[in-house]
Design an enzyme around this catalytic site. Structure first.
Site, PDB file in Angstrom:
ATOM      1  N   CYS A 263       0.828  -1.202   0.000  1.00 54.94           N
ATOM      2  CA  CYS A 263       0.000   0.000   0.000  1.00 54.94           C
ATOM      3  C   CYS A 263       0.866   1.257   0.000  1.00 54.94           C
ATOM      4  O   CYS A 263       1.483   1.582  -1.006  1.00 54.94           O
ATOM      5  CB  CYS A 263      -0.983  -0.052   1.164  1.00 54.94           C
ATOM      6  SG  CYS A 263      -2.535   0.791   0.810  1.00 54.94           S
ATOM      7  N   HIS A 353      -3.845  -5.154   0.199  1.00 53.95           N
ATOM      8  CA  HIS A 353      -3.623  -5.688   1.542  1.00 53.95           C
ATOM      9  C   HIS A 353      -3.664  -7.221   1.543  1.00 53.95           C
ATOM     10  O   HIS A 353      -4.728  -7.815   1.681  1.00 53.95           O
ATOM     11  CB  HIS A 353      -4.679  -5.144   2.501  1.00 53.95           C
ATOM     12  CG  HIS A 353      -4.509  -3.696   2.811  1.00 53.95           C
ATOM     13  ND1 HIS A 353      -3.945  -3.248   3.984  1.00 53.95           N
ATOM     14  CD2 HIS A 353      -4.806  -2.597   2.095  1.00 53.95           C
ATOM     15  CE1 HIS A 353      -3.907  -1.925   3.972  1.00 53.95           C
ATOM     16  NE2 HIS A 353      -4.426  -1.506   2.841  1.00 53.95           N
ATOM     17  N   GLU A 355      -2.785  -9.210   3.835  1.00 50.81           N
ATOM     18  CA  GLU A 355      -3.003  -9.822   5.148  1.00 50.81           C
ATOM     19  C   GLU A 355      -4.455 -10.244   5.355  1.00 50.81           C
ATOM     20  O   GLU A 355      -4.765 -10.935   6.330  1.00 50.81           O
ATOM     21  CB  GLU A 355      -2.567  -8.872   6.269  1.00 50.81           C
ATOM     22  CG  GLU A 355      -3.534  -7.775   6.621  1.00 50.81           C
ATOM     23  CD  GLU A 355      -3.635  -6.692   5.565  1.00 50.81           C
ATOM     24  OE1 GLU A 355      -4.684  -6.040   5.485  1.00 50.81           O
ATOM     25  OE2 GLU A 355      -2.666  -6.493   4.807  1.00 50.81           O
TER      26      GLU A 355
END
Length: 379
Positions: A263, A353, A355
């Site tokens: 990001c 993202h 995660e």
């Protein structure tokens, strides 16, 4: 000054900087708040959205019409507090229905002093933002409601997101360590520009001991932990202001240490390589954005939260001060650059993202790719 809205129907008004307004009811705390109006397309994961530091100084409009039905718990936050400056929903849940919930969403918003508004036609508001672009906004409720001309003047007096240097405001002030789960295989220095809690967790699951460092960390601070790799996190603000993280990343690239960024970290890598950045009209936010990994051809459904992007050529390999670089990932909705990789040294980044908090798990392999870079360097 904020007060409670529970059990009331306190009137509220949302005022955009172009003069359009929406009326509704107070949700969360009563008072006034300002920020950049953005919309998130996620139908779930609102707790992770609220606690994502990348949303600092933004008023988030939820496109899903019904919000709050799973309540709030103490396991899912991505940081120690809510970071959004305001919250806009259409139809808030009257009662949460989830075995993990410990309180309601509006109770949590009120507890943390977050001013919100409900009963708004969020479809019309989202269409307006898609057409006109993200813009400054204010939410006013209770005694803060006044003549709209006066409220509009307050909104227009607020700073814009372009040119905002915010990462140091959300990053940790002191270093801390997330230990590896099981056998320790590697040490990573993670520069916190607004890191989400699940990111070092995903690395820890792969045997990485993560040393999370403040955004102000120097090159000496990074290498004091003797890292096998260096990570640059997500975060809020305009990457054009991030001169210090860019200088640190260039030093890491000069040492050829394996490097991974997500990001804001992707934008930092873009700048470090000599590319420009620019503000998107309304950004990418939500958990359903299609991205193609051009190195494999695979299409992933991914979670996003960014209002800026890297300006790099999609159709060629670029020469940079650190060797050849190419765009590794691209958004299939609008061809925005979603990833970069160096071809002559171990460094890569993505704009989204991996995660998966909240969101799909399609991109979790990127942490394995980072591990593979460190393994190759050690070998």
């Amino acid at each position: 000054m904020t007060t409670s809205t529970r059990g009331t129907r306190v009137p509220a008004v949302l005022v955009l900087e172009d003069g359009r307004s929406f009326r509704g009811r107070a949700y969360g705390a009563v008072g006034e708040t300002f920020g950049e109006a953005v919309f998130s397309t996620g139908m779930t994961g609102y707790q992770e959205t609220l606690t994502d530091p990348s949303y600092h100084r933004q008023v988030v409009v939820m496109t899903a019409p019904h919000v709050g039905n799973t309540g709030v718990n103490d396991e899912d936050p991505e940081s120690a507090r809510i970071w959004v400056s305001g919250y806009v929903v259409r139809d808030p849940a009257r009662t949460p229905s989830n075995w993990r919930a410990t309180r309601t969403l509006d109770e949590e918003l009120e507890r943390q002093g977050v001013v919100g508004i409900s009963g708004v036609d969020t479809r019309a508001l989202t269409r307006h933002l898609r057409e006109r672009g993200a813009m400054r906004v204010g939410i006013f409720s209770g005694d803060a409601v006044a003549a709209e001309a006066d409220l509009l003047a307050k909104v227009r007096a607020q700073p814009e997101m372009k040119g905002a240097d915010l990462s140091a405001e959300v990053a940790t002030k002191e270093p801390y360590v997330v230990p590896a789960i099981g056998e320790k295989k590697f040490t990573v220095a993670a520069v916190d520009l607004g890191i989400k809690g699940m990111t070092p967790q995903r690395m820890a699951e792969r045997g990485i001991e993560v040393h999370v460092l403040p955004a102000t960390a120097t090159v000496d601070d990074v290498y004091a932990v003797e890292p096998d790799g260096v990570f640059f996190s997500n975060g809020p603000g305009d990457p054009a202001t991030a001169d210090h993280p860019v200088s640190v990343m260039r030093a890491v690239l000069e040492r050829r240490t394996p490097l991974f960024g997500i990001c804001f970290g992707n934008q930092i890598l873009g700048r470090a390589l000599g590319f420009g950045t620019y503000k998107l009209k309304y950004g990418h936010r939500g958990i359903n954005q299609p991205v193609q990994d051009r190195t494999t051809g695979k299409v992933e459904v991914t979670a996003h939260n960014h209002g800026f992007a890297v300006d790099a050529p999609l159709d060629k390999v670029s020469d940079t001060p650190f060797g050849r670089a190419e765009v590794s990932h691209v958004c299939l909705n609008d061809n925005v650059v979603e990833g970069l990789q160096l071809l002559d040294q171990p460094a890569f980044s993505v704009q989204y993202h991996p995660e998966a908090a909240a969101g799909p798990h399609d991109a979790a392999y990127l942490f394995d790719r980072f591990v593979a870079l460190m393994e190759a360097e050690r070998a």
